[in-house]
Design an enzyme around this catalytic site. Structure first.
Site, PDB file in Angstrom:
ATOM      1  N   PRO A  41      17.417  43.011  16.063  1.00 18.41           N
ATOM      2  CA  PRO A  41      17.504  43.578  17.392  1.00 18.41           C
ATOM      3  C   PRO A  41      18.950  43.830  17.811  1.00 18.41           C
ATOM      4  CG  PRO A  41      17.374  41.236  17.605  1.00 18.41           C
ATOM      5  CD  PRO A  41      17.326  41.551  16.121  1.00 18.41           C
ATOM      6  N   ARG A  87      22.943  42.468  16.921  1.00 20.43           N
ATOM      7  CA  ARG A  87      24.171  43.072  17.449  1.00 20.43           C
ATOM      8  C   ARG A  87      24.148  42.877  18.948  1.00 20.43           C
ATOM      9  NH1 ARG A  87      23.225  43.758  12.911  1.00 20.43           N
ATOM     10  NH2 ARG A  87      23.508  45.529  11.549  1.00 20.43           N
ATOM     11  N   PRO A 115      15.911  38.658  12.641  1.00 21.34           N
ATOM     12  CA  PRO A 115      16.780  38.300  11.523  1.00 21.34           C
ATOM     13  C   PRO A 115      18.250  38.275  11.959  1.00 21.34           C
ATOM     14  CG  PRO A 115      16.073  40.585  11.317  1.00 21.34           C
ATOM     15  CD  PRO A 115      15.343  40.014  12.495  1.00 21.34           C
TER      16      PRO A 115
END
Length: 128
Positions: free
Chosen positions: A2, A41, A36
């Site tokens: 995400p 970011r 993950p």
């Protein structure tokens, strides 16, 4: 994925809660257990030009948008969104107790056919 976008009004830039907000969001995203690490970011942007509510200079805002890849069922997404919102609300409570503050959060899913990636971070993280 995400990816998270944080925006906040400049009048709260020096507040401790805002200074630690990116880490709070990161920790909450990891705590969901569905994202993950190599895909995370977080962008943090101070907004210098804004009008909040009636325009009084003490009014402030924090906005968090998280975009995720598709493939998770609604219950999983809802649980993740609820956890993130609870964590950020708790993190910002002391700031909200002392200043007019609007906090908004949204989580959006990007359809797979429109989500292109080139990412070797998985390999680099695994090598540690």
């Amino acid at each position: 994925m995400p990816h998270a976008w944080i925006e906040y009004s400049k009048n709260i830039a020096d507040e401790a809660e805002v200074q630690g907000f990116g880490r709070c969001v990161h920790d909450a995203m990891m705590e969901t257990g569905i994202f993950p690490l190599a895909g995370v970011r977080i962008r943090i942007n101070r907004i210098d030009d804004c009008i909040v509510a009636d325009g009084k200079p003490e009014n402030a805002f924090v906005h968090l948008a998280i975009r995720i890849g598709e493939g998770r069922d609604m219950e999983t997404k809802q649980a993740a969104a609820d956890l993130v919102f609870e964590r950020i609300s708790t993190h910002l409570k002391t700031l909200a107790d002392r200043t007019p503050l609007a906090v908004a959060f949204e989580m959006q899913e990007i359809p797979g056919p429109f989500s292109y990636k080139m990412n070797n971070l998985h390999r680099h993280l695994a090598a540690k």
